[in-house]
Design an enzyme around this catalytic site. Structure first.
Site, PDB file in Angstrom:
ATOM      1  N   TYR A   1      35.549 -22.512  50.007  1.00  0.00           N
ATOM      2  CA  TYR A   1      35.666 -21.984  48.640  1.00  0.00           C
ATOM      3  C   TYR A   1      37.140 -21.902  48.231  1.00  0.00           C
ATOM      4  CZ  TYR A   1      34.635 -18.775  44.725  1.00  0.00           C
ATOM      5  OH  TYR A   1      34.510 -18.185  43.494  1.00  0.00           O
TER       6      TYR A   1
ATOM      7  N   LYS B   1      38.929 -23.874  45.147  1.00  0.00           N
ATOM      8  CA  LYS B   1      39.636 -23.200  44.064  1.00  0.00           C
ATOM      9  C   LYS B   1      41.102 -23.647  43.989  1.00  0.00           C
ATOM     10  CE  LYS B   1      35.966 -21.330  42.674  1.00  0.00           C
ATOM     11  NZ  LYS B   1      35.362 -21.788  41.401  1.00  0.00           N
TER      12      LYS B   1
END
Length: 278
Positions: A171, A175
């Site tokens: 994740y 990002k």
């Protein structure tokens, strides 16, 4: 019926809706979600509040699905705004899904909308404070995340499973990629007289966040907002405040940026009570 300016909105959650309510008055709004019933219920709330919203099924991990949503929007007029609030969180999905949706899907969406956005158009994509938690990558890795053709992104060495510790690491990489991608795509959007930015929220109270508070990482999140300078989680409307700046004329000199809005959690993570003990 004359043509209207169109907003494409991916991810029918609270943050997307707060931004769409702030910016979408008088526009035709196409809301896409992987679960079409989410898009339908959100469209109903919006339409009953005087907006003009059409729900569609849209899977961010599929270029074909993204193109279909763009084509739906183009039936009504010029695409003027993009709000990308779609994505999956570390406790919702395995590593491959996080990379396919949050990293690859976002890259494709920014690229495809960038090809057709009208002059004076604006886009925001919702990233996360998580990208700021990871140690710096090399300049070469940053450039790979920014500029690799979308179809080759998932083949990058740093995104191979053996180089990714867990779903949170995946994740964070996604990002970080969003942030770099926004910079590179802002250059392309600029050729069409349009702007593109990202917002990186911290803990914002939404149904998804409440699931997280009650889930296995709940204590971690509660500790995070208790010990950040703001001492509380944020609201979707506070994210929309930043989106309004970025998407309105007041933000006319802002493009290619990522705005961190996390109540100071990242500051505390590096220099305060949330700092990891060595």
């Amino acid at each position: 019926m004359g043509s209207k300016n169109v907003m494409l909105w991916a991810g029918a959650g609270q943050i997307g809706m707060a931004i769409a309510r702030r910016m979408g008055c008088g526009m035709k709004i196409i809301v896409g979600d992987k679960k079409v019933e989410n898009a339908q219920s959100t469209a109903k709330i919006m339409n009953e509040a005087g907006f003009d919203v059409i729900p569609v099924q849209m899977d961010l991990s599929s270029r074909e699905s993204i193109l279909s949503m763009i084509a739906e929007g183009q039936k009504y007029g010029d695409i003027k705004m993009l709000v990308n609030a779609a994505g999956v969180s570390p406790s919702q999905a395995p590593i491959e899904t996080i990379l396919k949706v949050d990293l690859y899907g976002t890259a494709v969406l920014l690229e495809e909308v960038g090809k057709i956005i009208c002059e004076g158009g604006v886009g925001v994509t919702i990233s996360s404070q998580s990208g700021f938690r990871m140690p710096a990558l090399t300049a070469e890795q940053d450039e790979q995340l920014a500029c690799t053709p979308a179809e080759k992104l998932l083949g990058l060495e740093l995104l191979q499973k053996e180089n990714i510790k867990d779903t949170l690491h995946a994740y964070q990489l996604a990002k970080r990629c969003n942030e770099k991608r926004v910079m590179a795509q802002a250059v392309e959007w600029g050729k069409r007289g349009s702007r593109l930015n990202a917002i990186a929220p911290g803990i914002i109270v939404t149904p998804l966040a409440i699931d997280e508070f009650n889930g296995p990482r709940g204590d971690f999140y509660k500790n995070m907002f208790a010990k950040c300078p703001a001492g509380r989680p944020g609201t979707a409307d506070e994210v929309a405040n930043v989106a309004e700046l970025l998407m309105s004329g007041k933000g006319s000199f802002i493009t290619g940026s990522t705005f961190l809005i996390d109540g100071g959690a990242t500051a505390s993570f590096y220099y305060g009570e949330l700092k990891q003990k060595k």
